[in-house]
Write an enzyme that holds these catalytic residues in place. Structure first.
Site, PDB file in Angstrom:
ATOM      1  N   SER A  73     -35.581 -44.450  22.577  1.00 31.64           N
ATOM      2  CA  SER A  73     -35.543 -45.697  21.810  1.00 31.64           C
ATOM      3  C   SER A  73     -34.444 -46.608  22.325  1.00 31.64           C
ATOM      4  CB  SER A  73     -35.298 -45.404  20.334  1.00 31.64           C
ATOM      5  OG  SER A  73     -33.962 -44.983  20.122  1.00 31.64           O
ATOM      6  N   LYS A  74     -34.457 -47.855  21.833  1.00 36.47           N
ATOM      7  CA  LYS A  74     -33.445 -48.833  22.232  1.00 36.47           C
ATOM      8  C   LYS A  74     -32.046 -48.376  21.845  1.00 36.47           C
ATOM      9  CE  LYS A  74     -36.546 -52.805  22.009  1.00 36.47           C
ATOM     10  NZ  LYS A  74     -36.883 -54.077  21.335  1.00 36.47           N
ATOM     11  N   ARG A  75     -31.962 -47.562  20.811  1.00 34.33           N
ATOM     12  CA  ARG A  75     -30.646 -47.095  20.344  1.00 34.33           C
ATOM     13  C   ARG A  75     -29.963 -46.180  21.352  1.00 34.33           C
ATOM     14  NH1 ARG A  75     -33.744 -46.745  15.787  1.00 34.33           N
ATOM     15  NH2 ARG A  75     -34.036 -44.513  16.040  1.00 34.33           N
ATOM     16  N   SER A  76     -30.730 -45.644  22.303  1.00 36.64           N
ATOM     17  CA  SER A  76     -30.142 -44.726  23.286  1.00 36.64           C
ATOM     18  C   SER A  76     -29.146 -45.459  24.201  1.00 36.64           C
ATOM     19  CB  SER A  76     -31.244 -44.094  24.145  1.00 36.64           C
ATOM     20  OG  SER A  76     -31.782 -45.053  25.045  1.00 36.64           O
ATOM     21  N   GLY A  77     -29.306 -46.776  24.305  1.00 35.45           N
ATOM     22  CA  GLY A  77     -28.392 -47.538  25.152  1.00 35.45           C
ATOM     23  C   GLY A  77     -28.831 -47.611  26.603  1.00 35.45           C
TER      24      GLY A  77
END
Length: 484
Positions: free
Chosen positions: A253-257
């Site tokens: 996900s985008k939260r992984s960076g």
């Protein structure tokens, strides 16, 4: 038959690693067989359209080296290659109406209120399962509503009995119960086609032979297959790719960076390394060699060896691979891409190429440079405990002695090249009858103020020059004398 693949991204923001892998595999499938790779822009979802996303798509593809043979900027006779432009010609509505005539689709006039009443909770999701209400309207009723300007959508008419089977070259034959297929919308109330419908029409009209997408689309594929069958068209070869997960086996996900290509570029990764690594997320060559150029990937890529099981995006492995690419890189190219990183740290007039020579084999990503070379800009305020090194047989007392004896020798020496400094200090070591480390450890500690450095004492002193090297050695002497 010439292989033709297409990458059809939506201009909705940065390109996810999964989308880039899809583009890469489509590119490799086409190029491996001498085929064509087409870029098509899917901008039918106007609500999610992002103004500069088209630039991001072009920039990402160019940086990754995935040059398309046809696209919005390269008409190969199958244009336009932007769906909104194709929609303006009325092409999707035309084909939807053909399905209506065949009984394979129908007009739906249900308003939001009625649709809301059809909501069902399945698992943890709330979905609308349409009940075919408008399918039962007479032709006269449909025409009357159309003539009055009533808003409508066009839905696919899927049967509720029997099964539908499609073939995927990775997963084999997949059969689903028709009762599970909803009557998906083909044409939305704004006149735009849905992504699913436009894809089928465009793929057929552009002679696309192989359709590559993530396996989350497997559940939609029977509906695509029914559209091909309804038109009497030959369906393309389907290739569904395994999910990409993070290290915790959750969908990346985008939260992984690091979920997008641009994220990785900003984090100091090399484009070629990223492309190489992404190629291995679901596929591996028969020779198990992991470091491959794009041309080598083209030669080796056989999509039949794509895995079914999820691929883990391992940032640690990507960093390792990136480091290997940096080590193998031409020096001039390395200087070009690394110079902005070093200039953020060093403002003094040093030979920055010599500094970069020291770090090239010691970094994995470009931002690693800063932490390795910051001591060149300013000597850190270090603890004299660093002078004590058991293996080197050094301590504060003998380090002070060495520095005080070497200082006048270095003051009287003007050639601060690596070779000259080596000969000078090693001559002192030999004359004093001590181990190399007993002299080199104190000197390196004094001129760097760090436990670990990307080069030895000679390389550091050559870059610092005579005056700065001597100043730092004097600081070291003062620190040690103050502690005695």
């Amino acid at each position: 038959m010439k292989i033709r693949t297409r990458f059809a991204p939506s201009p909705t923001g940065r390109m996810h690693v999964g989308n880039l892998r899809t583009a890469l595999y489509e590119y490799l499938i086409a190029k491996h067989e001498g085929g064509d790779f087409i870029l098509r822009i899917e901008d039918t979802d106007q609500e999610r359209f992002v103004a500069d996303a088209l630039d991001i798509i072009y920039r990402t593809m160019k940086t990754a080296g995935l040059e398309h043979d046809e696209g919005p900027d390269k008409d190969g006779g199958f244009g336009p290659y932007v769906q909104s432009e194709r929609q303006a010609s009325g092409i999707y509505l035309e084909y939807a109406k053909k399905l209506v005539e065949k009984g394979e689709a129908y007009y739906c006039f249900c308003d939001e209120e009625r649709l809301a009443s059809l909501k069902q909770v399945i698992g943890d999701k709330e979905i609308i399962v349409y009940d075919k209400h408008c399918l039962h309207l007479s032709k006269e009723e449909v025409q009357q509503k159309l003539d009055s300007g009533m808003p409508y959508v066009i839905r696919q008419n899927n049967p509720k009995e029997g099964t539908t089977t499609f073939h995927d070259d990775i997963y084999g034959d997949i059969t689903v119960e028709n009762a599970e297929l909803d009557d998906m919308i083909l044409i939305k109330s704004d006149g735009f086609p849905t992504y699913n419908f436009a894809n089928v029409i465009d793929d057929h009209l552009m002679n696309i032979t192989h359709v590559v997408r993530g396996n989350e689309y497997i559940s939609s594929s029977p509906k695509y297959q029914r559209l091909y069958d309804a038109f009497g068209w030959e369906s393309p070869v389907y290739i569904h790719l395994p999910l990409i997960t993070d290290e915790n086996h959750k969908k990346l996900s985008k939260r992984s960076g690091h979920s997008s290509f641009e994220d990785l570029m900003e984090q100091g990764f090399i484009a070629e390394a990223v492309v190489n690594y992404i190629a291995l997320l679901g596929w591996s060559p028969e020779d198990n060699n992991e470091i491959m150029s794009l041309q080598e990937l083209i030669e080796k890529f056989d999509y039949h060896h794509i895995n079914k099981s999820p691929a883990v995006f391992d940032i640690v492995k990507l960093k390792w691979m990136n480091g290997e690419y940096i080590k193998a890189m031409d020096n001039e190219k390395f200087y070009e891409i690394a110079m902005p990183y070093i200039k953020e740290v060093i403002t003094k007039d040093y030979d920055l190429k010599k500094v970069l020579d020291l770090v090239k084999t010691r970094i994995e990503v470009l931002p690693d440079i800063a932490g390795l070379i910051d001591f060149f800009e300013e000597l850190p305020d270090y603890d004299i405990a660093m002078y004590t090194h058991k293996k080197m047989k050094t301590n504060s007392e003998n380090s002070l002695e060495v520095l005080k004896e070497l200082l006048p020798i270095l003051e009287n020496h003007d050639d601060y090249s690596v070779d000259s400094l080596h000969d000078l200090i090693m001559g002192y070591v030999q004359e004093k009858g001590i181990k190399n480390g007993q002299a080199l450890w104190p000197v390196r500690t004094a001129v760097s103020g760090k436990q670990m450095t990307p080069g030895g004492a000679f390389e550091i002193m050559e870059i610092l020059g005579k005056e700065e090297s001597l100043r730092r050695i004097r600081v070291g002497i003062e620190k040690l004398e103050a502690a005695v």
